[in-house]
Design an enzyme around this catalytic site. Sequence first.
Site, PDB file in Angstrom:
ATOM      1  N   CYS A  77      32.819  35.516  54.976  1.00 36.65           N
ATOM      2  CA  CYS A  77      34.062  35.158  55.664  1.00 36.65           C
ATOM      3  C   CYS A  77      33.859  33.892  56.496  1.00 36.65           C
ATOM      4  O   CYS A  77      33.612  32.829  55.944  1.00 36.65           O
ATOM      5  CB  CYS A  77      34.591  36.338  56.476  1.00 36.65           C
ATOM      6  SG  CYS A  77      36.299  36.119  56.999  1.00 36.65           S
ATOM      7  N   HIS A 178      35.197  40.372  52.541  1.00 34.47           N
ATOM      8  CA  HIS A 178      34.203  41.183  53.245  1.00 34.47           C
ATOM      9  C   HIS A 178      33.593  42.195  52.284  1.00 34.47           C
ATOM     10  O   HIS A 178      34.169  43.257  52.085  1.00 34.47           O
ATOM     11  CB  HIS A 178      34.860  41.907  54.425  1.00 34.47           C
ATOM     12  CG  HIS A 178      35.243  40.987  55.532  1.00 34.47           C
ATOM     13  ND1 HIS A 178      34.382  40.657  56.553  1.00 34.47           N
ATOM     14  CD2 HIS A 178      36.369  40.285  55.764  1.00 34.47           C
ATOM     15  CE1 HIS A 178      34.963  39.799  57.368  1.00 34.47           C
ATOM     16  NE2 HIS A 178      36.180  39.550  56.917  1.00 34.47           N
ATOM     17  N   GLU A 180      31.255  44.126  52.803  1.00 31.73           N
ATOM     18  CA  GLU A 180      30.933  45.345  53.557  1.00 31.73           C
ATOM     19  C   GLU A 180      32.148  46.250  53.739  1.00 31.73           C
ATOM     20  O   GLU A 180      32.037  47.368  54.192  1.00 31.73           O
ATOM     21  CB  GLU A 180      30.301  44.976  54.912  1.00 31.73           C
ATOM     22  CG  GLU A 180      31.247  44.444  55.990  1.00 31.73           C
ATOM     23  CD  GLU A 180      31.640  42.962  55.844  1.00 31.73           C
ATOM     24  OE1 GLU A 180      31.416  42.383  54.759  1.00 31.73           O
ATOM     25  OE2 GLU A 180      32.196  42.406  56.814  1.00 31.73           O
TER      26      GLU A 180
END
Lengths: 197, 258
Positions: A77, A178, A180
């Site tokens: 990001c 993202h 994650e």
Amino acid sequence: MNIAIVKYNAGNTRSVLCALHRLGYEAEVTDDPGQLANADKVLFPGVGEASTAMAYLREKGLDIVLTTLKQPFLGICLGMQLMCASSEEHDTQTLGIFPIPTRKFSLPPEFKIPHMGWNTLQYQDDRLFSGLKGEAWCYFVHSYYVPLCEATIASTEYGGQVFSSVLHKDNYYGCQFHPEKSGDVGEQLLKTFLEEL
Amino acid sequence: MLAKRIIPCLDVRDGRTVKGVNFVNLRDAGDAVELAQAYSRYGADELTFLDITATVENRSTFRSLVRSIADHISIPFTVGGGIRNEADVAALLDSGADKISINSQAVARPQAIDELALHFGSQCVVCAIDARRNPAFDNGAEEGWEVYVHGGRTGTGLDVISWAKEAYSRGAGEILLTSMEHDGVKGGFAVDLTRRVSEAVGIPVIASGGAGKMEHFYEVFTKGKADAALAASIFHFHEIDIPELKIFLEQHDITMRR
């Protein structure tokens, strides 16, 4: 495996740590140049504002360290945007790993900014994507974007604007979304980054 | 293409999920972490957790729950309820939440939105607005809606559209719009109000309150121009299953994450 997460007071490193835990890995969150240089893998996550983040990196001498690393490096990001040459966010000079400027979205009014939510990657042949099958949906939250360039290995479209969603040059990778927070697809990408690159 | 989001909402009390009809008669719908994992597996795009007791002594319970959720799920989640100050926000984000939602606190002190956006970034500041129909706010042919706080018990005298615009201009990253008239009734979302709010702000709007059948989601994504839709009991009690809902919406040309 020795995994380092760059500490620079921008962003929620905890979600990256959690994602690594789910894959069975521990990581060190550090701004120590030596520790970063000696890690097997370096993750550079980020949520926040470009000029503040760059000021912190310069103060710690990390602007030099991060551009001279040799091991696989993944910016996430804001992390990816900081790896580019400059950012239109407060006209900031950034690390310059990818020779391309980060721009602000300028979209028709019916398209909300930030670009927030799940969107697809049009991905090319790259080892990072070796574990993916078919459509890849990822979670994005951003108001600035990196245009398509030589380093683009995946692109995404929002409001008519096609932009770089993954960049790759030498040992450096960056993703705008993202991983994650991108469910199974994100976990697969992190796993490939850690285990195959 | 950006997908419309389906967001199950889990009202949490003492680490367990509860959901009532019109905010009374709470029923226990199960363990929060377990539910979160199940929703993540079944294709929820995001989750929202509201700490509905929000008493001081239970705040640490909620934080450890947030930590446990962050350890177990790989999709974004928002937490809200009882957030009073920046320290509360920092603690929740540090525990692994991606976004926080504020409601009464933002109405009491609108400046709080600016401060949170500045310190933590707009992307993690969700302004929750509870709306109730109030004819005194009617404007010509347009129905007037008033902002309510404290779980929908207290009127504020604020017009919903003006307040949404103000929250947007102060730096909120998203609006979570709940119609108190529709919540728990299962007769459909407040489609017209959602459209007006969505057209008034440049940030995503999550529609909440009133989902009863799959057609309601279609309506609020098309006529209501919502970017996301949130529901609780219909998901918790399997009246609508998310995979089925997503297939239905895709068949009706709504972009969904698969």
